[in-house]
Design a protein around this motif. Structure first.
Motif, short mmCIF file in Angstrom:
data_model
loop_
_atom_site.label_atom_id
_atom_site.label_comp_id
_atom_site.label_asym_id
_atom_site.label_seq_id
_atom_site.Cartn_x
_atom_site.Cartn_y
_atom_site.Cartn_z
N VAL A 132 -1.60 2.97 -0.46
CA VAL A 132 -2.87 2.61 0.18
C VAL A 132 -3.94 3.68 -0.01
CG1 VAL A 132 -1.71 1.17 1.90
CG2 VAL A 132 -2.26 3.56 2.45
N TRP A 136 -2.75 0.99 -5.59
CA TRP A 136 -1.56 0.30 -5.11
C TRP A 136 -0.74 -0.29 -6.24
CZ3 TRP A 136 -0.75 -4.77 -6.31
CH2 TRP A 136 -1.86 -5.53 -6.69
N HIS A 162 -3.89 -1.93 1.12
CA HIS A 162 -4.83 -1.01 0.46
C HIS A 162 -6.26 -1.33 0.88
CE1 HIS A 162 -7.40 0.43 -2.87
NE2 HIS A 162 -6.52 1.42 -2.94
#
Length: 208
Positions: A132, A136, A162
């Protein structure tokens, strides 16, 4: 049944010399019965071993809850008894993909149960925090090795986490309009997000 009655039953039916004080300690959660004692206790109380476990978390607890002996589960997984026992004792699962699937089926584990029981929560948390806070996409494969989820679902969950984290962090860049107190609150929110990332992961997966 009073603790003394249970202790008597354990001795009379299963030959276990357990005191009433020990039974009382089990009831209060101050001590835990071993596998043999748990099975006998379930017999005395006319219930399944799993009924006496609040929420199974370890491989041993899930196995006992399903009423499987070590040798029986090892055979289902295609492992030697000693190899499985070492993994159960250490809390660190080292089975391959086929064995992992067989483990989940035999113990009726959800994906979240599997990760917790196999001792992978900490590693998963580290990967999710990196996913995140950076790109990702680069973490799809490493996370997939830990989590038994369909790849497309997994990608969607990582992307959502994310986006949620990045949106939260954008607000910290506008502290000049909200003042230092606002920036501090947003920073605390970001840390809380990362600390609870594993729980957020499963919550997001459940609704995806």
């Amino acid at each position: 049944m009073a603790p003394g009655h249970v202790a008597y039953g354990l001795g009379a039916q299963y030959g276990l010399r357990i005191s009433a004080d020990t039974v009382a300690a089990w009831e209060r959660g101050l001590a835990l019965p071993d596998e043999k004692e748990l099975t006998a206790l379930a017999g005395v109380l006319w219930c399944a071993p799993g009924d006496l476990l609040t929420a199974a978390r370890t491989l041993r607890e899930h196995r006992v809850a399903r009423g499987l002996a070590v040798d029986e589960l090892a055979r289902l997984l295609g492992l030697t008894v000693s190899a499985y026992q070492r993994m159960e004792d250490s809390g660190s699962w080292r089975g391959n993909e086929r064995q992992s699937a067989a483990l989940s089926e035999a113990l009726e584990l959800t994906a979240a149960d599997f990760v917790t029981a196999t001792g992978r929560n900490e590693e998963l948390g580290e990967l999710l925090r990196s996913a995140v806070t950076t790109r990702w996409q680069a973490y799809t494969r490493p996370v997939a090795k830990l989590v038994p989820l369909e790849r497309r679902l997994l990608q969607g969950v990582l992307e959502q986490l994310h986006s949620d984290y990045q949106a939260l962090m954008v607000s910290t860049l506008s502290w000049s309009t909200g003042g230092p107190e606002r920036a501090g609150a947003d920073g605390e929110a970001g840390r809380a997000f990362l600390n609870g990332i594993v729980e957020r992961f499963w919550e997001t997966a459940a609704v995806a």
